[in-house]
Design a protein around this motif. Structure first.
Motif, mmCIF file in Angstrom:
data_model
loop_
_atom_site.group_PDB
_atom_site.id
_atom_site.type_symbol
_atom_site.label_atom_id
_atom_site.label_comp_id
_atom_site.label_asym_id
_atom_site.label_seq_id
_atom_site.Cartn_x
_atom_site.Cartn_y
_atom_site.Cartn_z
ATOM 1 N N SER A 121 0.875 -1.231 -0.034
ATOM 2 C CA SER A 121 0.009 -0.055 -0.023
ATOM 3 C C SER A 121 1.002 1.125 0.140
ATOM 4 N N LEU A 172 -4.962 -0.260 -0.302
ATOM 5 C CA LEU A 172 -4.527 -0.143 -1.342
ATOM 6 C C LEU A 172 -3.827 -1.560 -1.995
ATOM 7 N N LEU A 222 -4.791 4.148 -6.974
ATOM 8 C CA LEU A 222 -5.039 2.815 -7.466
ATOM 9 C C LEU A 222 -5.190 2.967 -9.111
ATOM 10 N N LEU A 247 -5.769 -3.431 -5.097
ATOM 11 C CA LEU A 247 -5.083 -4.034 -6.235
ATOM 12 C C LEU A 247 -5.180 -5.391 -6.437
ATOM 13 N N ARG A 254 -8.343 6.710 -2.060
ATOM 14 C CA ARG A 254 -7.777 5.299 -2.599
ATOM 15 C C ARG A 254 -7.952 5.246 -4.129
#
Ligand code: CTP
Ligand code: MG
Length: 605
Positions: free
Chosen positions: A170, A416, A332, A420, A328
C-alpha cells in the motif's frame, strides 16, 4: 491540486436510507466525511483565472530569477515564480501576477519587435527575457523561486530505490502516486498553453474558450501526460439575451464540407504561423472527432485540439468527481495505468488495444463492485437543477456535481494492496464473453453485440468506449491480470526480493532482465558506468564489481541462455494458460469461435 475535502464528524443520513442508493449506506467514518468539496467547475475557473494573470518567460538560467523578479516588480505585484527546463535544456519561468490588470501592465511594457528579424510579432503569454542593455539595479529581495526544476522527469532509479524500501505494498502504491501524479506546475503550464491559443484566436473568434480536458484535469494524469484541448463557443445566457439589441453579423460558411472541418484547417494554419512554441502540426480532420495535433516545444507538451467536444469535458468532470470521492481511487488508477504500460497492454500509439481512458473505467467499475463508489445512475438520480448540462448533439450530461451532497457511505476499509490484488482477481474471472462493463449501472450488463470488450460509455450508453479492442488484446488483458495477481501474491510470501510488491508489476520486462544481469552481489545496487571505470584496486566495491563484470562476461552466454529459457518457459506457461482458457471459453456460436481461433493462430502471445 489542493486538498479537495475537509473532514468532519460522524454523520447519519436517515432520509437517504429509504432510497435504493442507500442499500449499502450506513455511516461514514469521521476520517472520510467530506464537508467542503471543491467542484470541477470551481477548479477550472480558478486555474483559468490563474492562467489569465500568468506569463511564461524564457530565461538564461535559474539565476535569472533576481533580475526577472526585479524587472517585473516595476510593473506588477508578483505572486510567485516557478522555474522549469524543457527537454531541450532551455530554462523558463512561469510568473503569476497578483491580478489580471497587473499582467496587462507587464504586457504593455513588452517589446514586440526584433529589429533584424522579418517576423510579425504576436501577442501571447509566452515571452523571453532580453539581456539588459546597460547595468540595471533592482532592489534586493528576500524572495526566491517557488519551484526550481518543477517539470523534471521522475528519476526512475531513485523511484525504484524508494519503492524497494517501502514497508508495505500500500505504501508503494501511494508513493508511486505521490511521485508521478501531475504536479501543480504541470497543470499551470497546461492552462497556459490553452490560454495562449485563446489569446491568439480571440481576434478572429468572439467568445471562444479553450479548455484542457482528459487526464490533464481529471485527477488521473501523470507527469508528462498529453494535453487534450477543446475549443468551445463560450456563450453565456447574458451574451445571448434578447435585450442586447446589437448583434454581431455572422459569416456563413459555404461549400460542401462541414464548416468546422474548415475552421479546424484554419486553426491548424494559425498554429503553424502564429503560435510561438507550436510545432509539428498534424491535421486529423476525418476522424469522428476531428482534431489538430501539435507539439508545444516550450512546455514539452503533445497537444490534441478538437472543436466543441463538450461531452469530453463533462466526462473529465465525471472522472474527477469519482476520483475525489475516496483517497484510494487515484493512487489505484495510476498504479493500474502504470502496470498496463509496463506489460504493454497500453501503448502511446492508437490501435486495437485498450487505452488509458477505458482502463480507468475498468478500475472505477471494480471499485463500484467493492461498494467504494456509487454508480453514475445514482449520481444522475441525485442531480439538482444546477447540475443540468447538455452537450453537443443534445447529449444529456446531467449528474450530481457536488460530492459533498452524496449520502454518507461505508466504503469498506480495504487498503490499496488488497484493492490492487482484488482488481486483478476480479478481471481474471470476469465474464467478458457475455457481460459488458457499465459504470453507469455500477453492475455488469448483458453485452449488446459480439465485440470482444464492451465498456459502456457512462454518458452515452449506446456507445462502447473499447470498440477498437481486438480479441487478441482482450486475451492478453486476461492473461496479464492473472499473471499480475499471481506475481503480487507470490511476492508477498517470504523475503522481500528486488521485485517485491508492485516493483515486479511496473517495471518494463526488458529493464528487469537487464537489471538481473547487472546486479552487484546480493545487494540491490546496480553496476553503474562510473563503477565500471573505477580503477581503485583497494575499493571493495570496485573489486566486487570488476569480478562481477568478469563473471558476467564469462557467464553472459549462460545468462542469456537462462533468460531465453525463462522467456520460452514463460511463453509455454502463457500458452498453457491460454489453451486452458480456450478450452473453458464459451462462444456465442461456432462462427464466432472459428473467427477467434483464426485470429489467434497467427498471433504470438
Ligand atoms: N473521452 C471520451 N470518450 C472516449 C474517449 C475519450 O469521452 N471514447 C474523453 C475522456 O474525458 C478522456 C478524454 O476524452 O479522459 C481524453 O481521452 P484520452 O486522451 O484518450 O484519455 P486520457 O484520460 O486523457 O488519458 P491519457 O493520459 O492516456 O491521455
Ligand atoms: Mg489524454
Amino acid at each position: 491540486m489542493s486538498v479537495l475535502f475537509q473532514t468532519g464528524k460522524l454523520c447519519l443520513y436517515k432520509k437517504c436510507l429509504k432510497t435504493s442508493f442507500c442499500k449499502y449506506v450506513f455511516l461514514r467514518k469521521a476520517s472520510d466525511v467530506p464537508r467542503q468539496f471543491v467542484s470541477f467547475d470551481e477548479i477550472v475557473a480558478q486555474r483559468r483565472a490563474e492562467a489569465r494573470r500568468s506569463l511564461v518567460v524564457q530565461v538564461n538560467s535559474e539565476s535569472s530569477f533576481t533580475e526577472l523578479y526585479g524587472y517585473c516588480s516595476k510593473y506588477a505585484t508578483v505572486n510567485d515564480i516557478h522555474h522549469y527546463k524543457n527537454s531541450g535544456g532551455e530554462h523558463f519561468m512561469l510568473i503569476e501576477c497578483s491580478t489580471e490588470e497587473n499582467l496587462k501592465d507587464v504586457l504593455q511594457n513588452c517589446s514586440s519587435h526584433q529589429k533584424d528579424l522579418d517576423v510579425m510579432a504576436v501577442p501571447s503569454p509566452f515571452l523571453w527575457f532580453r539581456a539588459a542593455p546597460g547595468k540595471e539595479k533592482y532592489p534586493v529581495t528576500t524572495r526566491s523561486l517557488a519551484v526550481k526544476d518543477g517539470c523534471n522527469k521522475v528519476d526512475e532509479d531513485a523511484l525504484y530505490e524508494e519503492l524497494l524500501n517501502c514497508g508495505t505494498v500500500s505504501d508503494q502504491i501511494q508513493l508511486l502516486y505521490d511521485r508521478t501524479v501531475l504536479n501543480d506546475l504541470g497543470i499551470r503550464l497546461r492552462y497556459m498553453v490553452a490560454r495562449q491559443l485563446e489569446v491568439i484566436f480571440s481576434s478572429l473568434y468572439a467568445n471562444i474558450a479553450i479548455q484542457p480536458f482528459g487526464s490533464s484535469v481529471n485527477g488521473f494524469g501523470k507527469m508528462g501526460c498529453d494535453l487534450d484541448l477543446v475549443l468551445t463557443n463560450a456563450l453565456t445566457n447574458e451574451m445571448t439575451a434578447a435585450n442586447r439589441r446589437l448583434v454581431y453579423q455572422e459569416k456563413k460558411t459555404e461549400g460542401g464540407r462541414s464548416p468546422w472541418q474548415r475552421h479546424m484547417e484554419l486553426v491548424a494554419a494559425l498554429l503553424e504561423l502564429r503560435a510561438p512554441g507550436a510545432a509539428r502540426v498534424q491535421r486529423v480532420l476525418h476522424a469522428r472527432v476531428p482534431i489538430v495535433k501539435y507539439a508545444h516545444d516550450m512546455t514539452d507538451l503533445d497537444c490534441d485540439l478538437c472543436y466543441n467536444n463538450t461531452s469530453g469535458v463533462y466526462m473529465s468532470e465525471l472522472l474527477y468527481l469519482l476520483g475525489s470521492m475516496d483517497n484510494r481511487v487515484r493512487p489505484l488508477v495510476l498504479a493500474v495505468r502504470r502496470w498496463a504500460r509496463a506489460v504493454t497492454l497500453t501503448c502511446a500509439q492508437p490501435g486495437r488495444w485498450i487505452t488509458n481512458f477505458p482502463l480507468t473505467l475498468l478500475v472505477l467499475f471494480f471499485l463500484q463492485q467493492q461498494r467504494l463508489l456509487p454508480s453514475v445512475r445514482q449520481l444522475v438520480q441525485l442531480a439538482r437543477k444546477g447540475d443540468i448540462r447538455i452537450a453537443e448533439d443534445n447529449l444529456n450530461c446531467t449528474f450530481l456535481r457536488d460530492a459533498s451532497r452524496l449520502p454518507a457511505a461505508s466504503r469498506g476499509d480495504h487498503n490499496l494492496q488488497t484493492l490492487l490484488m482484488q482488481f486483478f482477481e476480479y478481471y481474471a474471472q470476469f465474464d467478458f464473453q457475455d457481460k459488458a462493463i457499465s459504470v453507469y449501472e455500477g453492475n455488469p450488463v448483458r453485452k449488446p453485440n459480439a465485440l470482444p470488450l464492451y465498456i459502456v460509455n457512462p454518458l452515452e450508453q449506446a456507445l462502447n468506449v473499447s470498440r477498437n479492442v481486438s480479441y487478441e488484446e482482450l486475451e492478453r488483458l486476461r492473461l496479464e491480470v492473472r499473471n499480475a495477481a499471481w506475481q503480487l501474491e507470490a511476492g508477498l510470501e517470504g523475503k522481500k526480493g528486488d521485485d517485491w510488491g508492485i516493483l515486479g508489476l511496473i517495471e518494463q520486462r526488458s529493464t528487469r532482465s537487464l537489471k538481473k544481469l547487472l546486479r552487484v552481489g546480493n545487494s540491490h545496487r546496480l553496476v553503474s558506468v562510473k563503477d565500471l571505470f573505477n580503477d581503485k584496486e583497494d575499493d571493495p566495491n570496485s573489486t566486487e564489481i570488476k569480478s562481477k563484470v568478469q563473471r558476467l562476461s564469462k557467464t553472459e552466454k549462460d545468462n542469456v541462455n537462462e533468460l531465453k529459457d525463462s522467456v520460452v518457459k514463460d511463453e509455454k506457461n502463457s500458452q498453457n494458460v491460454k489453451e486452458k482458457q480456450t478450452q473453458s471459453m464459451k462462444y456465442k456460436n461456432t462462427q464466432v469461435r472459428n473467427e477467434v481461433n483464426r485470429i489467434r493462430r497467427g498471433k504470438i502471445v
